[in-house]
Design a protein around this motif. Structure first.
Motif, PDB file in Angstrom:
ATOM      1  N   ASN A  64      33.459 -31.925 -51.477  1.00  0.00           N
ATOM      2  CA  ASN A  64      34.775 -32.126 -52.098  1.00  0.00           C
ATOM      3  C   ASN A  64      35.316 -30.823 -52.694  1.00  0.00           C
ATOM      4  OD1 ASN A  64      34.560 -34.781 -51.451  1.00  0.00           O
ATOM      5  ND2 ASN A  64      33.893 -35.465 -53.480  1.00  0.00           N
ATOM      6  N   GLY A  65      35.199 -29.751 -51.929  1.00  0.00           N
ATOM      7  CA  GLY A  65      35.860 -28.491 -52.280  1.00  0.00           C
ATOM      8  C   GLY A  65      35.146 -27.619 -53.283  1.00  0.00           C
ATOM      9  N   HIS A  66      33.941 -28.045 -53.713  1.00  0.00           N
ATOM     10  CA  HIS A  66      33.222 -27.211 -54.696  1.00  0.00           C
ATOM     11  C   HIS A  66      31.732 -27.125 -54.341  1.00  0.00           C
ATOM     12  CE1 HIS A  66      36.530 -26.770 -57.538  1.00  0.00           C
ATOM     13  NE2 HIS A  66      36.802 -28.057 -57.376  1.00  0.00           N
ATOM     14  N   ASP A  67      31.078 -26.092 -54.843  1.00  0.00           N
ATOM     15  CA  ASP A  67      29.618 -25.983 -54.719  1.00  0.00           C
ATOM     16  C   ASP A  67      29.015 -26.931 -55.738  1.00  0.00           C
ATOM     17  OD1 ASP A  67      29.840 -22.409 -54.200  1.00  0.00           O
ATOM     18  OD2 ASP A  67      29.572 -24.024 -52.727  1.00  0.00           O
ATOM     19  N   ARG A  68      28.280 -27.915 -55.245  1.00  0.00           N
ATOM     20  CA  ARG A  68      27.776 -28.958 -56.158  1.00  0.00           C
ATOM     21  C   ARG A  68      26.275 -29.120 -56.013  1.00  0.00           C
ATOM     22  NH1 ARG A  68      32.097 -32.370 -57.959  1.00  0.00           N
ATOM     23  NH2 ARG A  68      34.010 -31.957 -56.787  1.00  0.00           N
ATOM     24  N   TRP A  69      25.611 -29.605 -57.077  1.00  0.00           N
ATOM     25  CA  TRP A  69      24.182 -29.972 -57.042  1.00  0.00           C
ATOM     26  C   TRP A  69      24.097 -31.444 -56.639  1.00  0.00           C
ATOM     27  CZ3 TRP A  69      21.357 -25.699 -57.888  1.00  0.00           C
ATOM     28  CH2 TRP A  69      21.881 -24.684 -58.692  1.00  0.00           C
ATOM     29  N   ASN A  70      23.090 -31.793 -55.831  1.00  0.00           N
ATOM     30  CA  ASN A  70      22.921 -33.190 -55.445  1.00  0.00           C
ATOM     31  C   ASN A  70      22.007 -33.866 -56.462  1.00  0.00           C
ATOM     32  OD1 ASN A  70      22.182 -35.645 -54.369  1.00  0.00           O
ATOM     33  ND2 ASN A  70      22.286 -34.901 -52.244  1.00  0.00           N
ATOM     34  N   ASP A  73      30.080 -21.821 -58.406  1.00  0.00           N
ATOM     35  CA  ASP A  73      31.323 -22.194 -57.729  1.00  0.00           C
ATOM     36  C   ASP A  73      32.459 -21.247 -58.136  1.00  0.00           C
ATOM     37  OD1 ASP A  73      32.796 -24.477 -56.209  1.00  0.00           O
ATOM     38  OD2 ASP A  73      34.025 -24.084 -57.977  1.00  0.00           O
ATOM     39  N   ALA A  74      33.396 -21.040 -57.222  1.00  0.00           N
ATOM     40  CA  ALA A  74      34.461 -20.049 -57.453  1.00  0.00           C
ATOM     41  C   ALA A  74      35.483 -20.495 -58.486  1.00  0.00           C
ATOM     42  CB  ALA A  74      35.156 -19.766 -56.125  1.00  0.00           C
ATOM     43  N   ARG A  75      35.418 -21.749 -58.948  1.00  0.00           N
ATOM     44  CA  ARG A  75      36.496 -22.273 -59.810  1.00  0.00           C
ATOM     45  C   ARG A  75      36.667 -21.485 -61.109  1.00  0.00           C
ATOM     46  NH1 ARG A  75      34.665 -27.800 -63.020  1.00  0.00           N
ATOM     47  NH2 ARG A  75      32.581 -27.124 -63.648  1.00  0.00           N
ATOM     48  N   PHE A  93      30.801 -18.144 -65.938  1.00  0.00           N
ATOM     49  CA  PHE A  93      30.479 -19.521 -65.568  1.00  0.00           C
ATOM     50  C   PHE A  93      29.947 -20.324 -66.757  1.00  0.00           C
ATOM     51  CE2 PHE A  93      26.233 -18.210 -65.882  1.00  0.00           C
ATOM     52  CZ  PHE A  93      26.000 -17.101 -65.100  1.00  0.00           C
ATOM     53  N   ASN A  94      30.023 -19.754 -67.965  1.00  0.00           N
ATOM     54  CA  ASN A  94      29.587 -20.545 -69.117  1.00  0.00           C
ATOM     55  C   ASN A  94      30.345 -21.861 -69.167  1.00  0.00           C
ATOM     56  OD1 ASN A  94      27.770 -18.591 -69.921  1.00  0.00           O
ATOM     57  ND2 ASN A  94      29.151 -17.643 -71.411  1.00  0.00           N
ATOM     58  N   THR A  95      29.740 -22.874 -69.774  1.00  0.00           N
ATOM     59  CA  THR A  95      30.342 -24.208 -69.811  1.00  0.00           C
ATOM     60  C   THR A  95      31.774 -24.171 -70.357  1.00  0.00           C
ATOM     61  OG1 THR A  95      28.105 -24.972 -70.345  1.00  0.00           O
ATOM     62  CG2 THR A  95      29.878 -26.584 -70.594  1.00  0.00           C
ATOM     63  N   LEU A  96      31.975 -23.307 -71.367  1.00  0.00           N
ATOM     64  CA  LEU A  96      33.316 -23.178 -71.968  1.00  0.00           C
ATOM     65  C   LEU A  96      34.369 -22.931 -70.891  1.00  0.00           C
ATOM     66  CD1 LEU A  96      35.097 -22.795 -74.544  1.00  0.00           C
ATOM     67  CD2 LEU A  96      34.451 -20.361 -74.482  1.00  0.00           C
ATOM     68  N   TYR A  97      34.071 -22.049 -69.955  1.00  0.00           N
ATOM     69  CA  TYR A  97      35.050 -21.688 -68.920  1.00  0.00           C
ATOM     70  C   TYR A  97      35.089 -22.750 -67.808  1.00  0.00           C
ATOM     71  CZ  TYR A  97      34.114 -17.638 -71.687  1.00  0.00           C
ATOM     72  OH  TYR A  97      33.894 -16.819 -72.776  1.00  0.00           O
ATOM     73  N   GLN A  98      33.959 -23.384 -67.574  1.00  0.00           N
ATOM     74  CA  GLN A  98      33.966 -24.477 -66.593  1.00  0.00           C
ATOM     75  C   GLN A  98      34.862 -25.624 -67.081  1.00  0.00           C
ATOM     76  OE1 GLN A  98      30.395 -25.805 -64.570  1.00  0.00           O
ATOM     77  NE2 GLN A  98      29.193 -24.067 -65.366  1.00  0.00           N
ATOM     78  N   LEU A  99      34.701 -25.989 -68.369  1.00  0.00           N
ATOM     79  CA  LEU A  99      35.521 -27.080 -68.933  1.00  0.00           C
ATOM     80  C   LEU A  99      36.998 -26.699 -68.948  1.00  0.00           C
ATOM     81  CD1 LEU A  99      33.191 -28.233 -71.864  1.00  0.00           C
ATOM     82  CD2 LEU A  99      33.793 -29.558 -69.807  1.00  0.00           C
TER      83      LEU A  99
END
Ligand code: ADP
Ligand SMILES: C[C@H](O)[C@H](O)[C@@H](O)C(=O)COP(=O)(O)O
Ligand code: MG
Length: 490
Positions: free
Chosen positions: A43-49, A101-103, A131-137
């Motif tokens: 779904n468009g992102h690098d994800r963990w299963n 992920d590039a987001r 990529f810290n959580t702060l920036y991911q959120l």
């Protein structure tokens, strides 16, 4: 059967369930299950299963039950910063997105455009990684986030699925860059910045909190031992530090796995100007300590090379091939973001060398040695930085994790850093995970006693600096890094 403890250690490249028992003051460790870990595009992102990870944990527990252990303690540690969004129905909203992920490519720059880095660092003492959580959120859809009941860090989510109980353990919570050092809580201003409410994180707990028993429903699906889950130092690097033997008076650690985490254990945070400019972090450790460290790209680079060689060679074969190649044939800033998640690591390294008029490594041995020798140079430079920031000389480097198996890298690091290297144990993370469990259940009194058990159980390999080798290479590399624009905070 004697009381058994199970460490679930899930790194970025592999997960393992390690069985630990204490026998006459020595730790017996047995690998019961190992599985590959990694992210895939979904779904468009690098994800963990995460469902596959859960299944691997149950498979590992079934093997432990089959081996005759029907009553165990269990602790979970994983990589940092990533989280699972849990909806009002108590179920995950989607598979978690990987920090690679590039987001978040531009998120840190955007968020800090009106919230100065110096302000964030003073509050949190955490290094600036985009990529810290702060920036991911910050990149999350606000409406979606508003509908989220809980934001659970990966190991906390695994504990929640197993027991039904949700907490946020502090060592991993600190990697979010949202935990206020002074208040010991998520910082309200930083929460506001990313439109998250305080209660969207489960309650904060210290390492060593008993989370609860594995839910009955899992026993109806899998043949599991009776299992009590203890919330250990759930950031794997925090567990790795606890599993470090701590040889030396002013010892440093290098957790050498997918990442290289180089630092030292402090009893008070160091978030002054020098630490800020050096982009050093104060991740929370267990038992009121702080992990003053820096992230260095690490053996992630070799992992990618190995896959790009179609996994024809094992890691030890690659290390042997590197032994046959001269070191320092080219200078590479291994912490350059371009190596964080390139399409092809081989090409990225070769392009970098062409762009910098450096000798281009071609063969697997040359490419592996290019990574090893520049990691060793980067480590040596950062040890000098650590001495400068701390104001005292670190006298020993404890290298733990899979990378501690690489004698060539250990020796290059010792010589370039002019420091004695104590290498091992390779499974320090799992050992540190077990230490917290054993301390919680009063089988070990404290971490000092735990480290003695580790020293008595896992003799380290010692590497001494080879005098007068490699001349001025480190200084030349430091000049190179300075022209490159080192990983400092602008
Ligand atoms: N015997 C070995 N020879 C050379 N390299 C090794 C060996 N064992 C492990 N490694 C290195 O250690 C890395 C894995 O370290 P590990 O601590 O298990 O990583 P993680 O916890 O991130 O999954 C591998 O990528 C590899 O480069
Ligand atoms: C993003 C974090 O810095 C990263 O997770 C690191 O702390 C870590 O967890 C390293 O563990 P590995 O065992 O995967 O190298
Ligand atoms: Mg690891």
């Amino acid at each position: 059967m004697s009381k058994a403890y199970v460490a679930v250690d899930i790194g970025a490249s592999s997960g393992r369930l390690m069985l630990g028992t204490l026998d006459g003051g020595k730790l017996q460790l047995k690998e019961m299950h190992r599985f590959k870990n990694g992210f895939t595009k979904e779904n468009g992102h690098d994800r963990w299963n995460i469902e596959s990870i859960m299944n691997e944990i149950f498979v590992g527990l079934e093997k432990i039950k089959k081996a005759g252990y029907d009553d165990v303690q269990l602790g979970i540690d994983t990589w940092a910063v990533d989280y699972v969004l849990v909806g009002m129905d108590g179920k995950k909203v989607e598979d978690p997105i990987s920090y690679r992920d590039a987001r978040t490519k531009d998120a840190m720059e955007e968020l800090t455009s009106d919230l100065p880095k110096s302000y964030i660092y003073k509050k949190t003492g955490i290094q600036f990684l985009n990529f810290n959580t702060l920036y991911q959120l910050y990149t999350e859809n606000r409406e979606e986030l508003a509908k989220t009941d809980k934001i659970m860090m990966i190991p906390d989510y695994i504990g929640y699925v197993l027991t039904g109980n949700a907490v946020t353990e502090v060592t991993n919570a600190s990697t979010t860059q949202m935990l206020n050092l002074r208040e010991g809580l998520f910082d309200n201003n930083l929460l506001d910045k990313v439109h998250v409410q305080q209660d969207q994180f489960p309650r904060l707990v210290e390492s060593g909190t008993i989370l609860g028993k594995i839910r009955h429903k899992w026993h109806t699906i899998y043949d599991l031992p009776e299992t009590e889950v203890i919330t250990v130092a759930t950031h794997d690097t925090a567990s790795a530090v606890l599993g470090t033997p701590g040889e030396g008076d002013h010892w440093a650690f290098l957790s050498s796995g997918t990442w290289s985490l180089l630092g030292t254990e402090l009893n008070v945070p160091e978030n002054g100007e020098l630490a800020f400019q050096g982009n050093y972090t104060n991740e929370w450790g267990a038992y009121g300590t702080y992990r003053f460290l820096k992230n260095i790209m690490g053996l992630w680079m070799v992992q990618n090379l190995k896959h790009e060689f179609d996994d024809k060679y094992s890691f030890s074969e690659l290390a042997s091939m590197a032994e046959k190649v001269s070191p320092f044939e080219q200078f590479i800033n291994v912490n350059d973001d371009r190596f964080a998640n390139p399409e092809n690591m081989t090409k990225e390294i070769q392009d970098y060398c062409k762009e910098h008029n450096e000798k281009v490594p071609e063969t697997p041995g040359e490419l592996t040695m290019a990574v090893y020798s520049n990691l060793a140079l980067y480590y040596a430079n950062e040890i000098q930085e650590l001495n400068r920031i701390l104001g005292y000389e670190l006298d020993a480097l404890n290298i733990v994790g899979g990378g501690s198996n690489v004698a060539l890298l250990n020796q290059l690091t010792s010589t370039l850093s002019n420091i004695t290297v104590y290498a091992g144990p390779g499974e320090a993370t799992a050992i540190g995970n077990l230490m917290v469990q054993m301390i919680t259940k009063n089988d070990i009194n404290n971490i000092a006693e735990g480290r003695k058990v580790i020293r008595d159980s896992y003799p380290v390999k010692t590497f001494k600096p080879e005098t007068n080798k490699y001349g001025n290479t480190l200084h030349e590399y430091q000049d190179f890094l300075n022209t490159e624009g080192r990983d400092t905070v602008q």
